[in-house]
Motif scaffolding. Structure first.
Motif, PDB file in Angstrom:
ATOM      1  N   HIS A  56      64.427 -11.185 -23.251  1.00  0.00           N
ATOM      2  CA  HIS A  56      63.116 -11.197 -22.599  1.00  0.00           C
ATOM      3  C   HIS A  56      62.776  -9.864 -21.937  1.00  0.00           C
ATOM      4  N   ASN A  57      63.679  -9.346 -21.110  1.00  0.00           N
ATOM      5  CA  ASN A  57      63.400  -8.095 -20.407  1.00  0.00           C
ATOM      6  C   ASN A  57      63.292  -6.924 -21.376  1.00  0.00           C
ATOM      7  N   ALA A  58      64.178  -6.912 -22.374  1.00  0.00           N
ATOM      8  CA  ALA A  58      64.137  -5.831 -23.363  1.00  0.00           C
ATOM      9  C   ALA A  58      62.800  -5.846 -24.111  1.00  0.00           C
ATOM     10  N   PHE A  59      62.344  -7.031 -24.484  1.00  0.00           N
ATOM     11  CA  PHE A  59      61.077  -7.166 -25.212  1.00  0.00           C
ATOM     12  C   PHE A  59      59.906  -6.685 -24.367  1.00  0.00           C
ATOM     13  N   ASN A  60      59.883  -7.102 -23.100  1.00  0.00           N
ATOM     14  CA  ASN A  60      58.796  -6.681 -22.215  1.00  0.00           C
ATOM     15  C   ASN A  60      58.806  -5.175 -21.988  1.00  0.00           C
ATOM     16  N   ASP A  61      59.995  -4.617 -21.733  1.00  0.00           N
ATOM     17  CA  ASP A  61      60.092  -3.174 -21.502  1.00  0.00           C
ATOM     18  C   ASP A  61      59.698  -2.388 -22.743  1.00  0.00           C
ATOM     19  N   TYR A  62      60.092  -2.880 -23.906  1.00  0.00           N
ATOM     20  CA  TYR A  62      59.755  -2.209 -25.164  1.00  0.00           C
ATOM     21  C   TYR A  62      58.240  -2.230 -25.396  1.00  0.00           C
ATOM     22  N   ASN A  64      55.885  -2.505 -23.149  1.00  0.00           N
ATOM     23  CA  ASN A  64      55.149  -1.765 -22.122  1.00  0.00           C
ATOM     24  C   ASN A  64      55.408  -0.261 -22.163  1.00  0.00           C
ATOM     25  N   ALA A  65      56.431   0.159 -22.899  1.00  0.00           N
ATOM     26  CA  ALA A  65      56.749   1.589 -22.971  1.00  0.00           C
ATOM     27  C   ALA A  65      55.729   2.321 -23.840  1.00  0.00           C
ATOM     28  N   GLU A  66      55.501   3.592 -23.517  1.00  0.00           N
ATOM     29  CA  GLU A  66      54.661   4.423 -24.368  1.00  0.00           C
ATOM     30  C   GLU A  66      55.349   4.607 -25.716  1.00  0.00           C
ATOM     31  N   LYS A  67      54.555   4.836 -26.743  1.00  0.00           N
ATOM     32  CA  LYS A  67      55.088   4.889 -28.103  1.00  0.00           C
ATOM     33  C   LYS A  67      56.240   5.878 -28.223  1.00  0.00           C
ATOM     34  N   ALA A  68      56.128   7.015 -27.547  1.00  0.00           N
ATOM     35  CA  ALA A  68      57.149   8.053 -27.651  1.00  0.00           C
ATOM     36  C   ALA A  68      58.473   7.647 -27.007  1.00  0.00           C
ATOM     37  N   ASP A  72      63.802   5.036 -26.927  1.00  0.00           N
ATOM     38  CA  ASP A  72      64.731   5.201 -25.812  1.00  0.00           C
ATOM     39  C   ASP A  72      65.012   3.874 -25.125  1.00  0.00           C
ATOM     40  N   VAL A  73      63.963   3.049 -24.983  1.00  0.00           N
ATOM     41  CA  VAL A  73      64.138   1.728 -24.377  1.00  0.00           C
ATOM     42  C   VAL A  73      65.080   0.888 -25.234  1.00  0.00           C
ATOM     43  N   GLU A 252      53.980  -7.252 -12.783  1.00  0.00           N
ATOM     44  CA  GLU A 252      53.387  -7.844 -13.982  1.00  0.00           C
ATOM     45  C   GLU A 252      54.222  -7.537 -15.222  1.00  0.00           C
ATOM     46  N   SER A 253      54.913  -6.398 -15.209  1.00  0.00           N
ATOM     47  CA  SER A 253      55.657  -6.010 -16.414  1.00  0.00           C
ATOM     48  C   SER A 253      57.106  -5.613 -16.154  1.00  0.00           C
TER      49      SER A 253
END
Length: 407
Positions: A56-62, A64-68, A72-73, A252-253
């Protein structure tokens, strides 16, 4: 391959299943050779000897991360997966320079405990070793490896011959040595930590670092998520208000840590008490928001656990509502239905529901505080975080008449 091409052409959103495949592929490419099974219903990976890696956390962080930064996430979470069995050095002297303190929400420890219950049973002993920090978060010991951080939820290795307090004192000292001033002013008077090393929030354990920020008065700070530490001064009302509002956006994220506002009293971390009623209301709404997320995750775990163990109990939902004309003030509500054995979350209000012979429902909403004070014998505290109460029957008509209905 064809599915990936279509996703690019039509800009399809990444699904949970597709993300799980992406993690598995990255883990294999990174050298993870043990069994790795995706469990879609629970959105996690089963690996090794039956351990689980939640996505869950990995999916949300991925997402919400900028494409570049997405790669790294993904790499960071795969490194965590790769390091899940990495042994700590066998001696305390060997591990000493790697020790770091980490601050986590209590719900993280509850998630670990419920996983232990799921694999070992309710009677199997389990104790998380930590230092209390706030009402909703704790300080834990961690080992800082180059590729990942290993959080020692069971405390120092017994072979090290040191207590948690002794090990954390070393961890805090190590963190201080690795800490230069790194604050950015995001609005006038409000500063954000910019170390970006996974230990930003841990630096609240270094009062001298926060005191060096160019704030008005003594430090007032928040750690809403694992990656965000904000500090302003107790003489800066606008800075404090901004800090609370930024925390709403962060939660929220991000992975929540604490909804509370803190300050120092003789170097000790203590709650910050505001005399501003509007600010206090917003702080309460932020706490509601964090609890809603925690209760939702807890309900998912308990539902799975009860289903596997054939336990017939309803895990009630923690629901938030906004009061009319209140500028964002919220209250929490749960439902207690007659004849239904229920685990109630602790909410501001409770809807007492009686199903009528014609199938309709008669509902009476009351304050939790009054219900607990007058009919507390019908509520048995369960050993859970956030708190839940097992219902013991249902109020009789005479007992219901003692309660004050809310309009």
């Amino acid at each position: 391959m064809f599915g990936s091409l279509l996703d690019k052409l039509f800009n399809r959103p990444l699904t949970e299943d597709a993300f799980a495949e992406k993690v598995i592929k990255a883990a294999r490419e990174a050298g993870f050779s043990e069994p790795l099974e995706y469990v879609p219903k629970e959105f996690r990976l089963k690996h090794g000897d039956g351990s689980y890696f939640n996505l869950h956390n990995a999916f949300n962080d991925y997402q919400n991360a900028e494409k570049a930064h997405k790669s790294d996430v993904l790499k960071g979470y795969v490194s965590t997966l790769l390091g899940y069995k990495k042994p700590a050095p066998p001696t305390f002297e060997g591990v000493r320079p790697l020790l770091r303190p980490v601050i986590r929400n209590l719900a993280m420890l509850e998630e670990v405990r419920l996983h232990h219950v799921r694999s070992k049973g309710w009677d199997a002993p389990y104790t998380a070793v930590h230092q209390a920090l706030g009402t909703d978060c704790v300080t834990l010991l961690a080992v800082d490896y180059p590729e990942t951080t290993s959080t020692l939820t069971e405390g120092p290795d017994p072979h090290w011959g040191v207590s948690l307090d002794e090990a954390l004192a070393v961890a805090v000292s190590n963190l201080r040595e690795a800490t230069q001033d790194a604050f950015d002013e995001i609005v006038p008077g409000l500063y954000l930590g910019r170390w970006n090393d996974g230990y930003d929030t841990s630096r609240v354990l270094l009062p001298d670092v926060l005191q060096r920020a160019a704030i008005k008065g003594r430090p007032v700070f928040m750690i809403p998520t694992r990656d965000i530490l904000m500090v302003t001064g107790d003489k800066d009302e606008a800075g404090i208000r901004h800090m609370v509002e930024v925390s709403f956006k962060a939660m929220e994220s991000g992975r929540a840590v604490s909804s509370q506002v803190y300050t120092y009293d003789d170097q000790r971390i203590v709650p910050f008490i505001s005399q501003d009623e509007a600010l206090t209301a917003r702080m309460a709404s932020l706490e509601h928001m964090l609890l809603q997320g925690n209760y939702h995750a807890q309900k998912e775990q308990l539902d799975i656990l009860h289903d596997e163990q054939k336990i017939d109990v309803f895990v009630a939902t923690y629901t938030l509502f906004e009061l009319k004309d209140s500028h964002g003030k919220t209250f929490s509500l749960c439902s207690w239905t007659e004849t239904v054995d229920t685990l109630l979350p602790k909410t501001d209000r409770v809807a007492l529901v009686q199903i009528q012979p014609d199938g309709t429902a008669q509902t009476q909403v009351v304050e939790w505080a009054e219900l607990e004070a007058k009919l507390g014998d019908l509520l048995a505290p369960a050993s859970l975080y956030p708190a839940r109460y097992r219902t013991l029957g249902f109020p009789t008509p005479a007992q219901l008449s003692q309660l004050t209905p809310l309009v």
